[in-house]
Design an enzyme around this catalytic site. Structure first.
Site, PDB file in Angstrom:
ATOM      1  N   ASP A   1      -8.717   6.502  -3.667  1.00 50.45           N
ATOM      2  CA  ASP A   1      -7.671   7.488  -3.429  1.00 50.45           C
ATOM      3  C   ASP A   1      -7.833   8.686  -4.354  1.00 50.45           C
ATOM      4  O   ASP A   1      -7.646   8.571  -5.565  1.00 50.45           O
ATOM      5  CB  ASP A   1      -6.298   6.851  -3.644  1.00 50.45           C
ATOM      6  CG  ASP A   1      -5.973   5.857  -2.554  1.00 50.45           C
ATOM      7  OD1 ASP A   1      -5.905   6.261  -1.380  1.00 50.45           O
ATOM      8  OD2 ASP A   1      -5.805   4.661  -2.873  1.00 50.45           O
TER       9      ASP A   1
ATOM     10  N   MET B   1      -6.543  13.063  -0.620  1.00 53.35           N
ATOM     11  CA  MET B   1      -5.178  13.602  -0.513  1.00 53.35           C
ATOM     12  C   MET B   1      -5.164  14.891  -1.316  1.00 53.35           C
ATOM     13  O   MET B   1      -4.532  14.994  -2.364  1.00 53.35           O
ATOM     14  CB  MET B   1      -4.166  12.576  -1.045  1.00 53.35           C
ATOM     15  CG  MET B   1      -3.931  11.432  -0.077  1.00 53.35           C
ATOM     16  SD  MET B   1      -3.309   9.954  -0.903  1.00 53.35           S
ATOM     17  CE  MET B   1      -4.851   9.245  -1.448  1.00 53.35           C
TER      18      MET B   1
ATOM     19  N   HIS C   1     -11.646   1.213  -1.131  1.00 57.04           N
ATOM     20  CA  HIS C   1     -10.876   2.412  -0.773  1.00 57.04           C
ATOM     21  C   HIS C   1     -10.561   3.197  -2.046  1.00 57.04           C
ATOM     22  O   HIS C   1      -9.989   2.654  -2.992  1.00 57.04           O
ATOM     23  CB  HIS C   1      -9.588   1.967  -0.077  1.00 57.04           C
ATOM     24  CG  HIS C   1      -8.699   3.063   0.411  1.00 57.04           C
ATOM     25  ND1 HIS C   1      -8.838   3.636   1.660  1.00 57.04           N
ATOM     26  CD2 HIS C   1      -7.648   3.682  -0.168  1.00 57.04           C
ATOM     27  CE1 HIS C   1      -7.890   4.562   1.830  1.00 57.04           C
ATOM     28  NE2 HIS C   1      -7.157   4.613   0.732  1.00 57.04           N
TER      29      HIS C   1
ATOM     30  N   SER D   1      -7.842  -0.951  -2.077  1.00 60.72           N
ATOM     31  CA  SER D   1      -7.536   0.314  -2.765  1.00 60.72           C
ATOM     32  C   SER D   1      -7.494   0.098  -4.267  1.00 60.72           C
ATOM     33  O   SER D   1      -6.621  -0.597  -4.793  1.00 60.72           O
ATOM     34  CB  SER D   1      -6.185   0.862  -2.286  1.00 60.72           C
ATOM     35  OG  SER D   1      -5.799   1.915  -3.151  1.00 60.72           O
TER      36      SER D   1
ATOM     37  N   MET E   1      -6.435  12.256  -5.416  1.00 57.58           N
ATOM     38  CA  MET E   1      -5.194  13.053  -5.333  1.00 57.58           C
ATOM     39  C   MET E   1      -5.282  14.239  -6.278  1.00 57.58           C
ATOM     40  O   MET E   1      -5.779  14.114  -7.394  1.00 57.58           O
ATOM     41  CB  MET E   1      -3.988  12.203  -5.718  1.00 57.58           C
ATOM     42  CG  MET E   1      -3.872  10.907  -4.935  1.00 57.58           C
ATOM     43  SD  MET E   1      -2.333  10.060  -5.311  1.00 57.58           S
ATOM     44  CE  MET E   1      -2.596   8.492  -4.482  1.00 57.58           C
TER      45      MET E   1
ATOM     46  N   ASP F   1      -2.546   2.317   5.795  1.00 57.22           N
ATOM     47  CA  ASP F   1      -2.580   2.387   4.329  1.00 57.22           C
ATOM     48  C   ASP F   1      -1.159   2.587   3.804  1.00 57.22           C
ATOM     49  O   ASP F   1      -0.505   3.576   4.133  1.00 57.22           O
ATOM     50  CB  ASP F   1      -3.472   3.575   3.942  1.00 57.22           C
ATOM     51  CG  ASP F   1      -3.619   3.775   2.444  1.00 57.22           C
ATOM     52  OD1 ASP F   1      -3.145   2.928   1.669  1.00 57.22           O
ATOM     53  OD2 ASP F   1      -4.228   4.791   2.063  1.00 57.22           O
TER      54      ASP F   1
ATOM     55  N   MET G   1      -0.909   6.753   7.720  1.00 61.13           N
ATOM     56  CA  MET G   1      -0.236   6.398   6.470  1.00 61.13           C
ATOM     57  C   MET G   1       1.060   5.675   6.817  1.00 61.13           C
ATOM     58  O   MET G   1       1.852   6.157   7.633  1.00 61.13           O
ATOM     59  CB  MET G   1       0.068   7.649   5.641  1.00 61.13           C
ATOM     60  CG  MET G   1      -1.154   8.305   5.011  1.00 61.13           C
ATOM     61  SD  MET G   1      -2.181   7.167   4.055  1.00 61.13           S
ATOM     62  CE  MET G   1      -1.039   6.656   2.751  1.00 61.13           C
TER      63      MET G   1
ATOM     64  N   HIS H   1     -10.449   8.432   0.492  1.00 61.86           N
ATOM     65  CA  HIS H   1      -9.248   9.009   1.104  1.00 61.86           C
ATOM     66  C   HIS H   1      -8.839  10.240   0.295  1.00 61.86           C
ATOM     67  O   HIS H   1      -8.300  10.113  -0.804  1.00 61.86           O
ATOM     68  CB  HIS H   1      -8.153   7.928   1.098  1.00 61.86           C
ATOM     69  CG  HIS H   1      -6.815   8.373   1.590  1.00 61.86           C
ATOM     70  ND1 HIS H   1      -5.684   7.599   1.426  1.00 61.86           N
ATOM     71  CD2 HIS H   1      -6.412   9.480   2.250  1.00 61.86           C
ATOM     72  CE1 HIS H   1      -4.646   8.225   1.954  1.00 61.86           C
ATOM     73  NE2 HIS H   1      -5.060   9.378   2.452  1.00 61.86           N
TER      74      HIS H   1
HETATM   75  C1  DX5 Z   1      -1.155   5.838  -1.390  1.00 68.21           C
HETATM   76  C2  DX5 Z   1      -2.608   5.465  -1.274  1.00 68.21           C
HETATM   77  C3  DX5 Z   1      -2.867   4.045  -1.016  1.00 68.21           C
HETATM   78  C4  DX5 Z   1      -2.296   3.087  -2.027  1.00 68.21           C
HETATM   79  C5  DX5 Z   1      -1.739   1.934  -1.256  1.00 68.21           C
HETATM   80  O1  DX5 Z   1      -1.007   7.204  -1.320  1.00 68.21           O
HETATM   81  O2  DX5 Z   1      -3.226   6.213  -0.229  1.00 68.21           O
HETATM   82  O3  DX5 Z   1      -4.223   3.751  -0.725  1.00 68.21           O
HETATM   83  O4  DX5 Z   1      -3.198   2.608  -2.980  1.00 68.21           O
HETATM   84  O5  DX5 Z   1      -1.123   1.090  -2.124  1.00 68.21           O
HETATM   85  P1  DX5 Z   1      -0.289  -0.186  -1.678  1.00 68.21           P
HETATM   86  O6  DX5 Z   1      -1.220  -1.078  -0.926  1.00 68.21           O
HETATM   87  O7  DX5 Z   1       0.148  -0.715  -2.994  1.00 68.21           O
HETATM   88  O8  DX5 Z   1       0.853   0.314  -0.831  1.00 68.21           O
HETATM   89 ZN    ZN Z   2      -5.262   5.576   0.417  1.00 73.07          ZN
END
Ligand code: DX5
Ligand code: ZN
Length: 221
Positions: free
Chosen positions: A35, A68, A33, A8, A37, A175, A137, A66
């Site tokens: 993210d 969100m 990965h 990620s 948001m 994740d 999650m 991913h």
């Molecule tokens: C959180 C993200 C993750 C995040 C995980 O909402 O979806 O992908 O980067 O980070 P770590 O591995 O630091 O928990």
């Molecule tokens: Zn993620």
């Protein structure tokens, strides 16, 4: 199937993103990965379509995107066009989940159904067979570097059972809080794909971080 590490980039240095991705690639991660948001579905805002497009140009690794974001159906085509190989939507963010998972597949990507920690596995009952992957999650989405929620272990084991009972190839991904100290329990619970952000990019040596994580997840294979 060989278990996979999806790095990620949320915890990477955005100013040197290409370099960070190349390091992760050389260290042997399997997927990148990303993210996305929107500040509505989750309290944070990160990156969007143009950055996915830019990342696509600097790596050949599969992009595991991913989303969100609220009502992800508005952007499925844009993210697939930008280069997403795997496209995940949060089941809480859309009304017509079955339609959207099928749509992702029609667009030519693999569809991931993603569940928040408090969301029941019951939401998957009628869509598991159209999900190429399920992402559970293991933190509340929004930020990197949070603590793994231990109550997710029985949920992961139950999903493993559901997938196996139905004889599906659906991958099980987790994740949030995936690190050296949580990886072993996750392997035992039946995880196929390990997303890790701060565990890979935060501590100083990306190579060493990936090597040690790989050692744990490959131990029983
Ligand atoms: C959180 C993200 C993750 C995040 C995980 O909402 O979806 O992908 O980067 O980070 P770590 O591995 O630091 O928990
Ligand atoms: Zn993620």
């Amino acid at each position: 199937m060989k278990k996979k590490i999806s790095a990620s980039i949320l915890s990477a240095d955005f100013v040197r993103l290409a370099e960070e991705i190349h390091k992760a690639e050389e260290a042997g991660v399997d997927w990148i990965h990303v993210d996305v948001m929107d500040g509505v579905f989750v309290p944070n805002i990160t990156i969007g379509v143009p950055v996915v497009k830019a990342i696509r140009k600097v790596t050949n690794l599969p992009l595991d995107v991913h989303l969100m974001i609220d009502r992800p159906e508005r952007y499925l085509e844009a993210f697939v066009d930008a280069g997403a190989d795997w496209l995940g939507i949060q089941v809480e963010a859309t009304i017509h989940l079955d339609r959207q998972l099928n749509r992702i597949r029609e667009l030519g990507a693999k569809a991931t159904a993603t569940l928040n920690p408090s969301t029941s596995l019951d939401t998957l009952e009628y869509v598991l067979d159209v999900s190429d992957m399920v992402l559970l999650m293991t933190v509340n989405p929004g930020f990197g570097g949070q603590e793994f929620i231990p109550a997710m272990l029985p949920k992961i084991r139950r999903l493993r059972q559901m997938i196996d009972d139905r004889g599906l190839n659906t991958l099980l991904q987790v994740d949030g809080g995936v690190k050296l100290d949580t990886a072993d329990a996750l392997v035992k619970a039946g995880v196929d794909v390990f997303v890790s952000g701060s565990g890979i990019f935060n501590a100083n040596d990306i190579f060493e971080n990936v090597r040690r994580l790989r050692e744990i997840i490959d131990k029983d294979q």
